[in-house]
Design a protein around this motif. Structure first.
Motif, short mmCIF file in Angstrom:
data_model
loop_
_atom_site.label_atom_id
_atom_site.label_comp_id
_atom_site.label_asym_id
_atom_site.label_seq_id
_atom_site.Cartn_x
_atom_site.Cartn_y
_atom_site.Cartn_z
N GLY A 1 -23.77 6.58 49.82
CA GLY A 1 -24.72 6.93 48.75
C GLY A 1 -26.12 7.12 49.31
O GLY A 1 -27.10 6.71 48.70
N HIS B 1 -18.96 -0.41 52.96
CA HIS B 1 -17.88 -1.39 52.77
C HIS B 1 -17.82 -1.89 51.33
O HIS B 1 -17.58 -3.06 51.07
CB HIS B 1 -17.98 -2.55 53.78
CG HIS B 1 -19.18 -3.44 53.61
ND1 HIS B 1 -19.28 -4.67 54.20
CD2 HIS B 1 -20.31 -3.27 52.90
CE1 HIS B 1 -20.44 -5.22 53.86
NE2 HIS B 1 -21.07 -4.39 53.08
N SER B 2 -18.02 -0.95 50.38
CA SER B 2 -17.90 -1.35 48.98
C SER B 2 -16.42 -1.61 48.66
O SER B 2 -15.53 -1.10 49.33
CB SER B 2 -18.43 -0.25 48.06
OG SER B 2 -17.54 0.84 48.05
N VAL C 1 -17.82 11.26 51.41
CA VAL C 1 -17.50 10.77 50.06
C VAL C 1 -18.74 10.78 49.16
O VAL C 1 -18.64 10.84 47.94
CB VAL C 1 -16.93 9.33 50.12
CG1 VAL C 1 -16.43 8.88 48.76
CG2 VAL C 1 -15.82 9.22 51.14
N THR D 1 -9.87 13.48 44.26
CA THR D 1 -9.78 12.14 43.67
C THR D 1 -8.94 12.12 42.38
O THR D 1 -8.05 11.27 42.22
CB THR D 1 -11.21 11.60 43.40
OG1 THR D 1 -11.85 11.44 44.66
CG2 THR D 1 -11.19 10.28 42.68
N HIS E 1 -21.93 -0.79 57.89
CA HIS E 1 -22.62 -0.89 56.60
C HIS E 1 -24.11 -1.00 56.82
O HIS E 1 -24.58 -0.78 57.95
CB HIS E 1 -22.06 -2.08 55.81
CG HIS E 1 -21.73 -3.23 56.68
ND1 HIS E 1 -22.70 -4.02 57.21
CD2 HIS E 1 -20.54 -3.66 57.18
CE1 HIS E 1 -22.13 -4.93 57.98
NE2 HIS E 1 -20.81 -4.73 57.99
N VAL E 2 -24.82 -1.40 55.79
CA VAL E 2 -26.28 -1.35 55.87
C VAL E 2 -26.81 -2.31 56.95
O VAL E 2 -27.79 -2.02 57.62
CB VAL E 2 -26.91 -1.58 54.48
CG1 VAL E 2 -26.96 -3.04 54.10
CG2 VAL E 2 -28.28 -0.95 54.37
N SER F 1 -26.78 -0.63 60.27
CA SER F 1 -27.93 0.26 60.40
C SER F 1 -29.20 -0.54 60.68
O SER F 1 -30.01 -0.15 61.53
CB SER F 1 -28.13 1.08 59.13
OG SER F 1 -27.15 2.07 59.03
N ILE G 1 -21.91 11.20 46.82
CA ILE G 1 -22.35 12.14 45.76
C ILE G 1 -23.77 11.70 45.40
O ILE G 1 -23.95 10.62 44.83
CB ILE G 1 -21.46 12.08 44.50
CG1 ILE G 1 -19.99 12.38 44.85
CG2 ILE G 1 -21.96 13.05 43.45
CD1 ILE G 1 -19.04 12.24 43.66
P1 NAP Z 1 -21.96 1.36 46.98
O1 NAP Z 1 -21.20 0.34 46.23
O2 NAP Z 1 -23.42 1.50 46.76
O3 NAP Z 1 -21.70 1.10 48.54
C1 NAP Z 1 -22.40 1.80 49.52
C2 NAP Z 1 -22.03 1.25 50.88
O4 NAP Z 1 -22.77 1.94 51.88
C3 NAP Z 1 -22.37 -0.24 51.02
O5 NAP Z 1 -21.33 -0.88 51.71
C4 NAP Z 1 -23.66 -0.23 51.87
O6 NAP Z 1 -23.76 -1.35 52.71
C5 NAP Z 1 -23.47 1.02 52.71
N1 NAP Z 1 -24.74 1.60 53.10
C6 NAP Z 1 -25.81 1.91 52.31
N2 NAP Z 1 -26.82 2.40 53.05
C7 NAP Z 1 -26.39 2.39 54.33
C8 NAP Z 1 -26.99 2.75 55.57
N3 NAP Z 1 -28.23 3.19 55.65
N4 NAP Z 1 -26.26 2.60 56.71
C9 NAP Z 1 -24.99 2.14 56.65
N5 NAP Z 1 -24.38 1.76 55.52
C10 NAP Z 1 -25.07 1.89 54.37
O7 NAP Z 1 -21.36 2.81 46.74
P2 NAP Z 1 -19.82 3.29 46.56
O8 NAP Z 1 -19.37 3.03 45.17
O9 NAP Z 1 -18.99 2.82 47.70
O10 NAP Z 1 -20.03 4.87 46.70
C11 NAP Z 1 -20.53 5.44 47.89
C12 NAP Z 1 -20.86 6.89 47.66
O11 NAP Z 1 -19.66 7.57 47.32
C13 NAP Z 1 -21.82 7.16 46.49
O12 NAP Z 1 -22.63 8.27 46.81
C14 NAP Z 1 -20.92 7.49 45.33
O13 NAP Z 1 -21.54 8.33 44.38
C15 NAP Z 1 -19.80 8.22 46.05
N6 NAP Z 1 -18.50 8.18 45.38
C16 NAP Z 1 -17.79 9.34 45.37
C17 NAP Z 1 -16.53 9.36 44.78
C18 NAP Z 1 -15.73 10.62 44.82
O14 NAP Z 1 -14.73 10.75 44.14
N7 NAP Z 1 -16.10 11.59 45.65
C19 NAP Z 1 -16.02 8.21 44.16
C20 NAP Z 1 -16.76 7.02 44.23
C21 NAP Z 1 -18.01 7.03 44.85
P3 NAP Z 1 -24.11 -2.84 52.11
O15 NAP Z 1 -22.98 -3.19 51.17
O16 NAP Z 1 -24.11 -3.70 53.31
O17 NAP Z 1 -25.40 -2.68 51.39
#
Ligand code: NAP
Length: 321
Positions: free
Chosen positions: A221, A174-175, A240, A303, A197-198, A201, A242
């Motif tokens: 992530g 939920h970023s 999504v 993207t 979200h985390v 879990s 990476i």
């Molecule tokens: P982020 O800001 O770190 O957010 C991660 C989200 O996942 C948070 O809401 C977190 O919850 C949740 N989460 C983490 N561990 C979890 C678990 N064990 N169970 C359930 N939920 C969990 O990351 P982001 O910017 O959204 O990016 C997410 C991923 O997408 C990354 O790997 C990033 O590299 C990738 N990404 C890819 C692209 C693309 O173009 N393909 C673009 C942007 C990002 P909490 O907030 O509650 O901690």
């Protein structure tokens, strides 16, 4: 029957061809789309992204303006630069490349960007419009998820309107950048949308939600977070994530760094190979789900095209066309 691999690269090529036609039409009217990047300091990730945007602009035939400044520039000067970008007719879209140094407030910079040039939907006004279901610039990565789902549905002979309406969609993460906007975009299409979200879990409830979903969009992530236990038979997975991992040569476990022994078998990782993986366990899921996006070659490939789409929209807005 194995899963359909949703080919992000092929879909990106299709969109690129569609946008090239649109760009040609705009250029005949004297409208020249362009992107400006704003980079302060020398954060590695932000510098890499800046280079990628410059290259992408050259490939797409967009103007490009670079604003790169040392870390000790004042916040007031950064805002003056944004104002000059807002006023530049050659700049249709502005991309602030974060993180900024600590003395520069993210929100002060974002709030100074013209809402009509905010091509990745960072400004609270545009996020508000997204939540209301009237986005001007749906953000690039979340839009790529929707585009992949829509094109997958069309490929299956499903009208995306019917495909989304009432579908059970579970968004993991939920970023503000990915998870939340994906959930809004799904809700706006009348899907029954669950966001986990985390904390879900931590309460042991992740599977309860993900196994009920027709579509699982995972943006956490966290490598291998979603495996065959976390999805129902015939689900569609949009990955999504990476993640750069070090693969243990002995047991195949993904590790974060080479310097420590393997977290599972204790093997030495100093010579181990690195690999880019998503948040889904692709090899496990491919035997259970109906369709899945690979990493790399899935969401990430599409993207940029979504960003290009928003740049054309911004250029039209600026020209009043
Ligand atoms: P982020 O800001 O770190 O957010 C991660 C989200 O996942 C948070 O809401 C977190 O919850 C949740 N989460 C983490 N561990 C979890 C678990 N064990 N169970 C359930 N939920 C969990 O990351 P982001 O910017 O959204 O990016 C997410 C991923 O997408 C990354 O790997 C990033 O590299 C990738 N990404 C890819 C692209 C693309 O173009 N393909 C673009 C942007 C990002 P909490 O907030 O509650 O901690």
């Amino acid at each position: 029957m194995g899963a359909k691999i949703i080919d992000g690269k092929a879909i990106a090529d299709e969109i690129r061809a569609e946008l090239a036609k649109e760009l040609e039409g705009l250029k005949t009217k004297g409208i020249e789309p362009g992107i400006a990047t704003l980079l302060v300091g020398d954060n590695f990730g932000a510098r890499m992204y800046r280079g990628a945007v410059e290259k992408f602009c050259a490939e797409m035939g967009f103007n490009y303006r670079e604003e790169t400044h040392p870390a000790d520039i004042s916040e007031a000067d950064v805002i003056r630069i944004v104002e000059s970008l807002n006023a530049d007719a050659k700049v249709s879209g502005i991309l602030p490349l974060r993180p900024f140094p600590e003395h520069i407030s993210d929100s002060a910079v974002i709030n100074s960007i013209s809402v009509d040039k905010d091509i990745d939907c960072f400004h609270p006004f545009n996020m508000g419009k997204l939540a209301l279901g009237e986005p001007t610039f749906p953000p690039a990565t979340p839009s790529a998820c929707i585009e992949l789902m829509e094109r997958y549905m069309k490929g299956e002979g499903i009208d995306p309107k019917d495909g989304f309406e009432g579908a059970e969609i579970c968004v993991v993460g939920h970023s503000n950048i990915v998870g939340k906007p994906v959930s809004f975009l799904c809700l706006n299409r009348n899907a029954s949308t669950t966001t986990v979200h985390v904390f879900t879990s931590m309460k042991g409830n992740l599977e309860k939600h993900t196994t009920a979903a027709d579509y699982v969009v995972v943006a956490a992530g966290f490598p291998n977070l979603i495996g065959s236990e976390q999805v129902k038979e015939g689900a569609v997975v949009i990955d999504v994530g990476i993640n750069r991992v070090i693969v243990c040569p002995e047991c195949g476990t993904y590790n974060r760094a080479k310097k420590d022994p393997c977290k599972k078998c204790g093997a030495d990782l100093s010579e181990a190979e690195g690999k880019t993986v998503g948040d889904a366990n692709f090899d496990e899921l491919v035997g259970k789900v109906k369709a899945i996006t690979p990493v790399p070659g899935g969401v990430g490939s599409v993207t940029n095209m979504m960003l290009a789409k928003n740049t054309l929209r911004a250029a039209r807005l600026l020209a009043g066309a």
